[in-house]
Design an enzyme around this catalytic site. Structure first.
Site, short mmCIF file in Angstrom:
data_model
loop_
_atom_site.label_atom_id
_atom_site.label_comp_id
_atom_site.label_asym_id
_atom_site.label_seq_id
_atom_site.Cartn_x
_atom_site.Cartn_y
_atom_site.Cartn_z
N ALA A 59 -21.75 -10.68 7.18
CA ALA A 59 -20.42 -10.64 6.57
C ALA A 59 -19.65 -9.45 7.12
CB ALA A 59 -20.53 -10.49 5.05
N LYS A 60 -18.39 -9.38 6.86
CA LYS A 60 -17.57 -8.21 7.20
C LYS A 60 -16.33 -8.24 6.33
CE LYS A 60 -17.74 -4.74 10.14
NZ LYS A 60 -18.95 -4.06 10.62
#
Ligand code: NAD
Length: 419
Positions: free
Chosen positions: A107-108
């Site tokens: 994720a980011k």
């Protein structure tokens, strides 16, 4: 998600993924799923500024893949943050975690903001509102943010507190990279820089070089750059140049890094450090040295300057510092590139340790943390090196291939829901 196709980093990541998938004959069903993020959120982040006006910032969180475990990835505060960049970085996190054999997905997140223009109160307001907006989608079993460019342990403390206030009890496992006092891990702050030097040392061992006496230039003197400089210096390397957003300093006999760290902490600037010449960020990249460690932003080595890079080894401390076109030129010029998903894996490895320690409520010594970090990163380096030697491909393609094989096996075992 149509706007994702514009960004350089996103295009490069997809291009590498597609090319490597084809070269290893990756299952087509796995590839089509990996080409799109699982979830992508855009949120509005209204903040009451110190002059009482309200400014609304754009916030993002992308959860790319959760096959191996909860999503994991940093939060970036920078004016260039957009959905395309966040999506690319989320994708890279999936591959990085798979490559490092961590039980985590990718994720980011980020907010499009210049943090240097906000007061501490405004930063806190921004962080708490951003956390509120993404609150339903994060948590120790769902998605665990961490620091990235422009965010810090203090930012993580505000996220942890906001999340905990909403749930009604303390939940340290919602973020990593926290201050030690509220459940952070020893060794987390230095982990990415130290890990990149462990990776460089592994490369030296494979190629009959020595880290001792090696001349290294480092772009970026933030978390990754400064700790990489310190770790390399402690192991006998000569750091001949470093830079920050303003520009760089150079001394071909090596900089006194402990003194420079002190100087930078005091003045927040590299200028006026004794026995140095100034140089631009562009010149630093082209400096005559043995290893180059870009540790600032993406795409800094591109088609126009790739041919001028003199370093034999490039260690990607930053995410995506070498564009696809530059990668080709550098490889043709015989340069060894230690790719980002391997070279800067130290941060997520010790973040994983922090999450594990938090869940167990039992904390390790710094020696234990660094010993385990060394073991994970050098084992991953060996896997990538063996693949690249046996298949005669670059370390970047090898790292992607090793990560994809692991994801393919896991995705096939889990299958597709509902069918
Ligand atoms: P940071 O904010 O602590 O430091 C960034 C550094 O880059 C600063 O010295 C800044 O002055 C410099 N910089 C900013 N813009 C620049 C420009 N245009 N030209 C040259 N220098 C510039 O960030 P960080 O945490 O050290 O992260 C650096 C890179 O490493 C990013 O790509 C990040 O995604 C990646 N990374 C960080 C971690 C981590 O644990 N911090 C982990 C993995 C990857």
């Amino acid at each position: 998600m149509q706007n994702m196709v514009d960004g350089v980093l996103y295009k490069n990541t997809v291009k590498t993924l597609t090319a490597v998938a084809e070269s290893i004959n990756l299952d087509k069903d796995v590839l089509v799923r990996l080409l799109k993020p699982r979830r992508a959120f855009i949120v509005s982040v209204p903040v009451r500024m110190d002059d009482h006006s309200i400014q609304v910032f754009d916030g993002y969180r992308v959860q790319h893949n959760q096959t191996l475990g909860p999503c994991k990835g940093g939060i970036r505060y920078h004016p260039s943050v957009n959905m395309t960049e966040v999506a690319a970085l989320a994708m890279l996190m999936t591959f990085k975690n798979a490559l490092l054999h961590l039980p985590l997905g990718g994720a980011k997140g980020g907010v499009c903001v210049d943090p240097s223009k906000l007061s501490e109160t405004e930063m806190q307001g921004l962080t708490r509102r951003y956390t509120t907006e993404i609150h339903p989608f994060i948590g120790p079993e769902r998605d665990i943010p961490a620091p990235d460019v422009g965010t810090s342990p203090q930012t993580m403390a505000w996220i942890m507190d906001t999340y905990s206030q909403k749930e009604g009890f303390s939940i340290p496992g919602v973020v990593t990279g926290k201050p030690l006092e509220i459940g952070g891990s020893l060794g987390r702050v230095s982990a990415t820089g130290l890990g990149s030097i462990y990776a460089l040392r592994a490369a030296c061992e494979k190629t009959d070089r020595s880290l001792e006496g090696m001349k290294i230039a480092i772009q970026g003197f933030g978390n990754v750059g400064s700790h990489a400089a310190m770790s390399a210096h402690e192991r006998g390397a000569k750091i001949v140049a470093v830079s920050d957003v303003i520009g760089g300093i150079h001394n071909s006999n090596g900089l006194d890094i402990p003194k420079l760290v002190e100087h930078y902490e005091k003045n927040r600037s590299l200028s006026d450090f004794p026995d140095t010449e100034t140089l631009s960020n562009a010149d630093l990249l082209e400096l005559k040295c043995d290893a180059l460690l870009p540790a600032a932003l993406d795409s800094v080595i591109h088609e126009e300057n790739a041919d001028k890079i003199k370093a034999e080894i490039i260690v990607e401390g930053a995410n995506g510092p070498v564009t696809g076109a530059a990668d080709k030129i550098l490889s043709e010029n015989g340069k060894l590139i230690i790719p980002d998903i391997l070279a800067n894996g130290g941060g997520v490895i010790v973040s994983y340790f922090e999450w594990v320690q938090g869940l167990a409520a039992f904390f390790w010594t710094e020696e234990e943390v660094n010993h385990r970090l060394h073991s994970i990163i050098t084992n991953a380096f060996d896997r990538v090196w063996s693949f690249s030697q046996s298949q005669k491909c670059t370390m970047r393609d090898a790292a992607m291939a090793v990560a994809l094989r692991r994801l393919e096996a896991a995705m096939q075992l889990r299958g597709l829901y509902p069918r």
